[in-house]
Design an enzyme around this catalytic site. Structure first.
Site, PDB file in Angstrom:
ATOM      1  NE  ARG A  49     -12.856 -49.104 -46.092  1.00 26.33           N
ATOM      2  CZ  ARG A  49     -14.182 -48.914 -45.911  1.00 26.33           C
ATOM      3  NH1 ARG A  49     -14.728 -49.104 -44.732  1.00 26.33           N
ATOM      4  NH2 ARG A  49     -14.939 -48.525 -46.911  1.00 26.33           N
ATOM      5  CE1 TYR A 101      11.747 -47.454 -36.246  1.00 25.96           C
ATOM      6  CE2 TYR A 101       9.379 -47.125 -36.266  1.00 25.96           C
ATOM      7  CZ  TYR A 101      10.586 -47.201 -36.938  1.00 25.96           C
ATOM      8  OH  TYR A 101      10.623 -47.013 -38.294  1.00 25.96           O
ATOM      9  CE  LYS A 199      10.810 -53.895 -37.920  1.00 25.36           C
ATOM     10  NZ  LYS A 199       9.644 -53.076 -38.071  1.00 25.36           N
TER      11      LYS A 199
HETATM   12  O1  P1T Z   1       7.627 -50.411 -39.515  1.00 20.82           O
HETATM   13  P1  P1T Z   1       6.288 -50.659 -38.936  1.00 20.82           P
HETATM   14  O2  P1T Z   1       5.742 -52.022 -39.220  1.00 20.82           O
HETATM   15  O3  P1T Z   1       5.305 -49.565 -39.197  1.00 20.82           O
HETATM   16  O4  P1T Z   1       6.497 -50.702 -37.318  1.00 20.82           O
HETATM   17  C1  P1T Z   1       6.980 -49.646 -36.580  1.00 20.82           C
HETATM   18  C2  P1T Z   1       7.647 -50.127 -35.308  1.00 20.82           C
HETATM   19  C3  P1T Z   1       6.915 -50.126 -34.135  1.00 20.82           C
HETATM   20  N1  P1T Z   1       7.453 -50.531 -32.965  1.00 20.82           N
HETATM   21  C4  P1T Z   1       8.735 -50.966 -32.901  1.00 20.82           C
HETATM   22  C5  P1T Z   1       9.308 -51.382 -31.578  1.00 20.82           C
HETATM   23  C6  P1T Z   1       9.522 -50.996 -34.047  1.00 20.82           C
HETATM   24  O5  P1T Z   1      10.785 -51.434 -33.943  1.00 20.82           O
HETATM   25  C7  P1T Z   1       8.977 -50.567 -35.290  1.00 20.82           C
HETATM   26  C8  P1T Z   1       9.783 -50.540 -36.543  1.00 20.82           C
HETATM   27  N2  P1T Z   1      11.171 -50.605 -36.341  1.00 20.82           N
HETATM   28  C9  P1T Z   1      12.138 -50.586 -37.282  1.00 20.82           C
HETATM   29  C10 P1T Z   1      11.897 -50.477 -38.592  1.00 20.82           C
HETATM   30  C11 P1T Z   1      13.516 -50.693 -36.771  1.00 20.82           C
HETATM   31  O6  P1T Z   1      14.454 -50.983 -37.554  1.00 20.82           O
HETATM   32  O7  P1T Z   1      13.714 -50.500 -35.554  1.00 20.82           O
END
Ligand code: P1T
Length: 386
Positions: A49, A101, A199
């Site tokens: 961790r 988001y 992403k």
């Molecule tokens: O899903 P996660 O890895 O926890 O990330 C969140 C997140 C944070 N910032 C941006 C700009 C994002 O687009 C996202 C997650 N977005 C999607 C799942 C989406 O489809 O827009």
């Protein structure tokens, strides 16, 4: 390594051949603990961790790519975001981009506001005077997302960074949509960059991950290091390995995403059944100039409205084949979604409407398939509209 180009760093930074075996690829150190010679005497790792060699390689690689001093890997983008907000004292005020988001909005509005007495002002940051106007005596942080999700507005990072310096505020950029290949907020003066590495950085839609990079070794980055271990929402060695592998091809993937998205935006803009296309690469976009200055390319995301309202949108979504109807973005495969009903459904309708996220807005995450196949798919789906 710092003098090398982006693609070289993506392949090598933080990833010397394994000292024990010579393995060229950083192994998955699937271990929870590390044997110590004497109490407190060890080879740099004590418990996974707190630190793990596979995760360290990833953290060093992303720090090199963002041109910062320290990287931190988390179990999701939202876990990373949460830790940044946790560095603030109770009762802090933050100024955030209005077009965020949906999950970030939910984290701020439904979790941090209550648990941390966080005060939040959402502003359209394409108007910099609105950001200055929102600053209060308890403002601690400016949170920027650019390009914004899903309207693809572009915010001037240099101006916001200067504002942060002038008013002694922490500046954070969510760099998910651009990826570290297209945009470098830390070099423009931002304090922190955060990614949903789920992403583009990973690029293959097979993990959920988050990353933070700090520009300098200061109180904020030390606090993030402390909280990463103290809260424990870290990325596993397996997912760190996959993310390192994904990063190696980020440069070539982003070039292909940008080229395909640009071709699609131009095609949609010229189509009589399309009402409006939002893409910073189009010369007619109000954000074209700032995007050209600030980004190395215009990205792989395209949002648009069809003529014909909800019924037409529904028919189009039924007809499209190569674009899969799904949340998320940034993978090699093309995705399509309706933000108001999917990724941004957690934002109240009246707030969405005020920001300009219409119920029929369609968002594309353009993948790296053959562009002709993607265009043909759009063409056949558009042909079903009357
Ligand atoms: O899903 P996660 O890895 O926890 O990330 C969140 C997140 C944070 N910032 C941006 C700009 C994002 O687009 C996202 C997650 N977005 C999607 C799942 C989406 O489809 O827009």
């Amino acid at each position: 390594m710092s003098s090398h180009g982006f693609a070289t760093k993506a392949i090598h930074a933080g990833q010397a051949p394994d000292s024990a075996t010579g393995a060229i690829i950083t192994p998955i150190y699937a271990t929870s603990t590390f044997v110590q010679e004497r109490p407190g005497v060890h080879k740099g790792y004590e418990y996974s961790r707190s630190g793990n060699p596979t995760r360290s390689a990833l953290e060093n690689c992303i720090a090199a790519l963002e041109e910062g001093v320290a990287g931190f890997a988390f179990a999701s983008g939202l876990a990373a975001e949460s830790v940044i907000i946790d560095t603030l004292p109770k009762g802090s005020h933050i100024i955030a981009t209005d077009d965020l988001y949906g999950g970030t909005f939910r984290l701020f509005d439904k979790v941090k506001r209550e648990l941390q007495d966080l005060e939040i002002t959402y502003v359209d940051m394409t108007d910099e005077s609105a950001v200055v106007g929102a600053i209060r005596s308890n403002t601690r942080l400016i949170w920027v997302e650019t390009p914004t999700n899903p309207l693809l507005k572009i915010i001037d990072l240099e101006k916001i960074a200067a504002m942060g310096t002038a008013h002694e505020l922490i500046t954070v950029c969510d760099n998910t949509f651009a990826s570290t290949y297209l945009q470098k907020p830390l070099t423009l003066g931002f304090d922190l960059v955060v990614h949903s590495a789920t992403k583009y950085l990973n690029g293959h839609s097979d993990i959920v991950a988050g990353l933070i990079v700090a520009r300098q070794d200061d109180e904020v980055s030390r606090r993030i290091r402390f909280l990463q271990n103290a809260i424990g929402s870290v990325l596993s060695p397996f997912d760190s390995f996959l993310l390192l592998r994904g990063l190696k091809t980020l440069a070539v993937r982003m070039e292909a995403h940008c080229a395909n998205a640009h071709a699609i935006a131009l095609y949609l803009e010229a189509h009589p059944k399309v009402r409006e296309v939002l893409y910073p690469g189009l010369p007619g976009s109000p954000y074209h100039r700032i995007a050209t200055r600030q980004m190395k390319g215009y990205g792989g995301m395209v949002s648009f409205y069809l003529q014909g309202g909800a019924e037409g949108t529904e028919r189009f979504l039924q007809a499209i084949q190569l674009f899969s109807l799904a949340e998320s973005l940034g993978g090699v495969e093309s995705l399509i979604e309706v933000p108001a009903l999917m990724t941004h459904a957690s934002i109240p309708k009246e707030v969405r409407e005020k920001i300009g996220i219409g119920d029929t807005l369609i968002r594309l995450s353009v993948g790296i398939e053959d562009p002709d196949d993607l265009l043909r798919d759009l063409e056949q789906a558009l042909a079903t509209l009357n």
